[in-house]
Enzyme design. Structure first.
Site, mmCIF file in Angstrom:
data_model
loop_
_atom_site.group_PDB
_atom_site.id
_atom_site.type_symbol
_atom_site.label_atom_id
_atom_site.label_comp_id
_atom_site.label_asym_id
_atom_site.label_seq_id
_atom_site.Cartn_x
_atom_site.Cartn_y
_atom_site.Cartn_z
ATOM 1 N N GLY A 10 63.365 27.549 71.935
ATOM 2 C CA GLY A 10 64.424 27.753 72.936
ATOM 3 C C GLY A 10 63.805 28.512 74.102
ATOM 4 O O GLY A 10 63.382 29.662 73.938
ATOM 5 N N GLY A 12 65.353 29.271 76.890
ATOM 6 C CA GLY A 12 66.435 29.742 77.759
ATOM 7 C C GLY A 12 66.284 31.225 78.038
ATOM 8 O O GLY A 12 65.172 31.754 78.067
ATOM 9 N N ASN A 123 73.138 32.935 67.251
ATOM 10 C CA ASN A 123 74.383 33.451 66.661
ATOM 11 C C ASN A 123 75.292 32.336 66.150
ATOM 12 O O ASN A 123 75.180 31.205 66.623
ATOM 13 C CB ASN A 123 75.135 34.254 67.727
ATOM 14 C CG ASN A 123 74.610 35.676 67.799
ATOM 15 O OD1 ASN A 123 74.469 36.345 66.796
ATOM 16 N ND2 ASN A 123 74.308 36.120 69.018
ATOM 17 N N HIS A 178 76.102 41.151 62.124
ATOM 18 C CA HIS A 178 76.002 41.277 63.581
ATOM 19 C C HIS A 178 77.303 40.794 64.211
ATOM 20 O O HIS A 178 77.351 39.826 64.940
ATOM 21 C CB HIS A 178 74.816 40.431 64.059
ATOM 22 C CG HIS A 178 74.540 40.551 65.523
ATOM 23 N ND1 HIS A 178 74.456 41.745 66.182
ATOM 24 C CD2 HIS A 178 74.293 39.596 66.464
ATOM 25 C CE1 HIS A 178 74.188 41.520 67.450
ATOM 26 N NE2 HIS A 178 74.089 40.227 67.655
#
Ligand code: APR
Length: 316
Positions: A10, A12, A123, A178
């Protein structure tokens, strides 16, 4: 000496920032991976970052790619691929999309970097770590989630802001999943050994705890997307401990069975990080109030994992 290799899946906001911190700390060579449609972005960010080397004084080969063959030989793979939050969303709202992404990424990691330690950041974190574990089939010491380093860093930042002291002197501890029901433990927070309750009122400590719990949401509301500097910083803190075999004790999402009575789930606990990945879960004695909060948080993690299992029976 062979240079370490860190792959970041990723390219990003979180992924590129992980690459940034890893390069700046000269942890090793960095491979930034994204989907074929975004390979130009991964390559462009890698090249841009590489050109900081002469200014920031680091030597590292940094490449962008969409070919998972390039992650071969990675010591650590950081998984940031996945949707970030938008304002009004909880981390749990991302589960259906991100489990598919993390599953497909994990299949590639298992094939191309079978000896790596995996640090998941996507997440909802605790369910994504589970997904990576089930998909890769890696031993539990080589599957970790980054959340605690970030959540503790937020907690320490808010304590330092209230006291008006250096963040360097603040240490704290936090357990659980989390989510907004994470469990900051003010009893273990101190400023260079001075218990924080000798420096702040109970009300202020409670405000710091509450702000740490929803600190991610506070940033999403401000920016319109998830935080990325501190999540990336926390991930690279873990990668550094592993690559340098530092035996640091950091709060991470780690596999707990008998530990804390969790019963076979990944949840946030303090653990020793070194060359073997997660080398030991540290169990601390919780008082009855803390235990109630921990059990609630773990129960939320179990619910999320159940959603993964129901939707993807192959991950049971
Ligand atoms: N393989 C590789 N990269 C992928 C894949 C995949 N299968 N699917 C998506 N990606 C990439 C996207 O193309 C994008 O470049 O993951 C990147 C995600 O970047 P951002 O949208 O900027 O999201 P970011 O803010 O980095 O957050 C990523 O980390 O903290 C968590 O909640 C956050 O789940 C989110 C994740």
């Amino acid at each position: 000496m062979r240079r370490a290799k860190i792959s970041v899946i990723g390219a990003g906001n979180v992924g590129a920032t992980c690459a940034h911190w890893a390069a700046a700390k000269e942890l090793g060579d960095v491979v930034l991976v994204d989907i074929p449609d975004k390979v130009g972005v991964a390559q462009g960010k890698a090249l841009d970052l590489a050109c900081c080397g002469p200014i920031e004084n680091f030597d590292a080969n940094i490449i962008g790619t969409s070919d998972y063959k390039d992650v071969a030989g990675s010591d650590v793979v950081i998984v940031t691929a996945g949707l970030p939050r938008k304002p009004g969303m909880s981390r749990d709202d991302l589960i259906q999309t991100n489990v598919k992404i993390v599953k497909s990424v994990s299949e590639q990691i298992a094939t191309h970097a079978p000896d790596s330690v995996v640090i998941v950041v996507a997440n909802p974190l605790d369910a994504m770590v589970y997904t990576a574990w089930k998909t890769t089939g890696f031993p539990t010491n080589r599957i970790l989630g980054q959340a605690g380093c970030l959540d503790v860093a937020r907690f320490c930042t808010f304590i330092a802001m209230e006291i008006g002291c250096s963040v360097e002197d603040v240490t704290a501890l936090l357990l659980g999943g989390h989510g907004d029901d994470m469990v900051p433990l003010p009893r273990f927070a101190s400023v260079h050994g001075i218990p924080v309750n000798q420096l702040l009122s109970d009300e202020t400590i409670t405000a710091c705890v509450d702000r740490a719990k929803v600190g991610g949401g506070e940033i999403v509301k401000l920016m319109g997307t998830s935080a990325y500097y501190a999540p990336a910083s926390g991930s690279v803190q873990m990668a550094e401990a592993i690559i340098k075999d530092k035996k640091r004790i950091l709060p991470c999402a780690a596999y707990c069975d008998a530990e804390y009575g969790v019963g076979g789930y990944f949840v946030g606990v303090p653990c020793v990080l070194g060359a073997g990945g997660m080398e030991q879960v540290i169990e601390i004695d919780l008082n009855s109030d803390e235990k109630v909060l921990m059990d609630e948080s773990v129960s939320h993690v179990k619910d999320l994992v159940e959603v993964v299992r129901e939707t993807f029976p192959e991950l049971v």
